[in-house]
Structure formats: C-alpha cells, structure tokens
Write a protein that holds these residues in place. Structure first.
Motif, short mmCIF file in Angstrom:
data_model
loop_
_atom_site.label_atom_id
_atom_site.label_comp_id
_atom_site.label_asym_id
_atom_site.label_seq_id
_atom_site.Cartn_x
_atom_site.Cartn_y
_atom_site.Cartn_z
N ILE A 106 -9.12 -14.00 -15.99
CA ILE A 106 -7.87 -13.37 -15.56
C ILE A 106 -8.17 -12.45 -14.39
N PRO A 107 -7.88 -12.87 -13.16
CA PRO A 107 -8.26 -12.12 -11.95
C PRO A 107 -7.92 -10.64 -11.91
N PRO A 108 -6.76 -10.17 -12.44
CA PRO A 108 -6.45 -8.75 -12.28
C PRO A 108 -7.40 -7.78 -13.00
N ILE A 109 -8.22 -8.27 -13.94
CA ILE A 109 -9.17 -7.37 -14.60
C ILE A 109 -10.34 -7.15 -13.64
N PRO A 110 -10.53 -5.93 -13.13
CA PRO A 110 -11.48 -5.71 -12.03
C PRO A 110 -12.91 -5.38 -12.47
N SER A 111 -13.84 -6.19 -12.04
CA SER A 111 -15.25 -5.87 -12.27
C SER A 111 -15.64 -4.62 -11.49
N GLU A 112 -14.87 -4.30 -10.44
CA GLU A 112 -15.13 -3.12 -9.63
C GLU A 112 -14.95 -1.82 -10.42
N LEU A 113 -14.33 -1.91 -11.59
CA LEU A 113 -14.22 -0.77 -12.49
C LEU A 113 -15.15 -0.92 -13.70
N ILE A 114 -15.27 -2.16 -14.19
CA ILE A 114 -16.04 -2.40 -15.41
C ILE A 114 -17.51 -2.02 -15.24
N MET A 115 -18.16 -2.61 -14.24
CA MET A 115 -19.60 -2.41 -14.09
C MET A 115 -19.97 -1.01 -13.60
N PRO A 116 -19.23 -0.41 -12.66
CA PRO A 116 -19.55 0.98 -12.31
C PRO A 116 -19.38 1.94 -13.49
N LEU A 117 -18.35 1.72 -14.32
CA LEU A 117 -18.18 2.54 -15.51
C LEU A 117 -19.36 2.36 -16.46
N ALA A 118 -19.82 1.12 -16.59
CA ALA A 118 -20.99 0.85 -17.42
C ALA A 118 -22.22 1.55 -16.84
N GLY A 119 -22.33 1.56 -15.50
CA GLY A 119 -23.43 2.25 -14.84
C GLY A 119 -23.38 3.75 -15.10
N PHE A 120 -22.18 4.32 -15.09
CA PHE A 120 -22.01 5.73 -15.41
C PHE A 120 -22.42 6.01 -16.85
N THR A 121 -22.10 5.08 -17.75
CA THR A 121 -22.46 5.24 -19.16
C THR A 121 -23.98 5.30 -19.33
N VAL A 122 -24.70 4.59 -18.47
CA VAL A 122 -26.16 4.63 -18.51
C VAL A 122 -26.67 6.05 -18.26
N THR A 123 -26.02 6.77 -17.34
CA THR A 123 -26.46 8.13 -17.03
C THR A 123 -26.29 9.07 -18.21
N GLN A 124 -25.43 8.70 -19.15
CA GLN A 124 -25.20 9.52 -20.34
C GLN A 124 -26.17 9.17 -21.47
N GLY A 125 -27.03 8.19 -21.22
CA GLY A 125 -28.02 7.80 -22.21
C GLY A 125 -27.50 6.93 -23.33
N LYS A 126 -26.28 6.44 -23.19
CA LYS A 126 -25.69 5.62 -24.26
C LYS A 126 -26.12 4.16 -24.17
N LEU A 127 -26.40 3.70 -22.95
CA LEU A 127 -26.81 2.31 -22.73
C LEU A 127 -27.99 2.31 -21.77
N THR A 128 -28.69 1.17 -21.70
CA THR A 128 -29.78 1.05 -20.75
C THR A 128 -29.31 0.27 -19.53
N PHE A 129 -29.92 0.54 -18.38
CA PHE A 129 -29.51 -0.10 -17.13
C PHE A 129 -29.59 -1.62 -17.23
N TRP A 130 -30.75 -2.13 -17.67
CA TRP A 130 -30.94 -3.58 -17.70
C TRP A 130 -30.16 -4.23 -18.83
N GLY A 131 -29.89 -3.46 -19.88
CA GLY A 131 -29.03 -3.99 -20.94
C GLY A 131 -27.62 -4.23 -20.42
N VAL A 132 -27.13 -3.30 -19.58
CA VAL A 132 -25.81 -3.44 -18.95
C VAL A 132 -25.78 -4.65 -18.04
N ILE A 133 -26.85 -4.84 -17.25
CA ILE A 133 -26.91 -5.98 -16.33
C ILE A 133 -26.88 -7.30 -17.09
N VAL A 134 -27.68 -7.39 -18.16
CA VAL A 134 -27.72 -8.62 -18.96
C VAL A 134 -26.36 -8.89 -19.59
#
Length: 202
Positions: free
Chosen positions: A27-55
């Motif tokens: 569904i095109p309107p769901i933007p990865s431009e928000l999903i992945m940066p938010l996930a990257g921000f979550t990494v800075t909080q120690g909740k997720l790992t960088f490579w885990g988010v990428i996978v």
C-alpha cells in the motif's frame, strides 16, 4: 499515521518493523521514510539493535515486493489494469502508476528494479513491470534485495544520527536520494563496461 507506526513498532519491535515495511510495499501511502528513521531513533534508546532493525525492515520489504510481482506475472497487463480500474482505489494504485513504472522498466532495463527501490513513489510499484515483463525471479529478487537493503540502511542510519529529529529525514531525503542514486548509476555503468570488456576478451 505517525502514531500508528510508533505504536506498532513499540508493541511488536522487530516484528512490527517487518510488518510495516511489508505493508509499505503493498500500500504506497504507508511511508518507509517514517518507519525506518523511527526505528533508527529507537536504536538510540537501546530498545533495538541497528542490524536487527535492518534485517527486520529488509525482510518486510522483500516479502512485500513479492505479491505485486507474482500477480503481474500471472494475470498479465490487461487483467491487471482491469482490476486496478475497479479496485485500485483501495491501495491508491492507478493505471497511470502502472504505465509510469513500465516506462521506467523499458527505458532502463532490469537494473531499474534496484534503482527503483531507492526512489519514493516508484519503489513500491517497481515489482509490477518486473512481473509484466516476466523478469526472472532470481534476478528480480537479487536487484530488490540490494536496493531495499541500501534504502533501509540509509533511512535507519539517518534516524539514528538525527535522534528525536528523525522526522527531518523526509525533508532532506530528496537530495540525499539523488546523490545515492547517482553513485549507484555510476557503479552500474562501470559494471556494464567491465562486463563488455570481459566478453570481448573471451
């Protein structure tokens, strides 16, 4: 939209990222431009790992790329456009979108699948001309994997660096995407030149 994406990632972690990226490719309107940066921000909080988010993001992207490819491969252009006329509004897909993606494919060949994964508005639709043109599955999968991985790395790292300002990624994405795309085009041209030289030697 942002609250829903945030709640999904918070509740499901890696599974949520994979689910959102899967839906983003359907569904095109769901933007990865928000999903992945938010996930990257979550990494800075120690909740997720960088490579885990990428996978997780890349897995979701690849699973989401397959349905449109197989539908286009099996039903053909006429039936697909007929279906889009009737139901395309549900996934915000139009026949003009299909034509645009086909033009890209015909102009640049199979490599456009790789580059298309890096271009907002095209990346979600690029599976369709690949299926309509009966692109071999392994070639489609390989190009999609490389393009999706590069895209997710770019967005996740941007969110990781910007922290709470991850929403700015969408604002600055255009110029960055052009630079990355230009670099990949040069690499692709270099690869083609080297391949031709090898054939001449043989």
């Amino acid at each position: 939209m942002l609250d829903w994406i945030t709640n999904t990632i918070t509740a499901l972690n890696y599974w949520g990222i994979a689910l959102l990226m899967f839906l983003e490719n359907i569904i095109p309107p769901i933007p990865s431009e928000l999903i992945m940066p938010l996930a990257g921000f979550t990494v800075t909080q120690g909740k997720l790992t960088f490579w885990g988010v990428i996978v997780a993001g890349t897995t979701g992207s690849m699973l989401g790329a397959l349905p449109w490819y197989y539908v286009s491969l099996k039903v053909g252009e006429h039936q697909l456009k007929k279906w889009v006329d009737r139901y395309g509004g549900w996934v915000t897909l139009t026949n003009e979108d299909i034509k645009k993606s086909q033009d890209w494919f015909k102009k640049y060949g199979g490599g456009v699948v790789l580059f298309g994964r890096l271009i907002p508005g095209i990346r979600t639709l690029i599976s369709i001309p690949a299926g309509l043109q009966k692109m071999p599955f392994l070639e489609f999968f390989g190009y999609s994997l490389i393009g999706s991985l590069c895209w997710n790395l770019l967005l996740t790292y941007a969110g990781f660096v910007l922290g709470k300002n991850y929403k700015l990624v969408d604002k600055f994405l255009g110029p960055v995407t052009i630079v990355v795309l230009g670099g990949l085009v040069l690499l692709f041209i270099f690869w083609l030149v080297q391949r031709k030289k090898q054939r001449k030697r043989q």
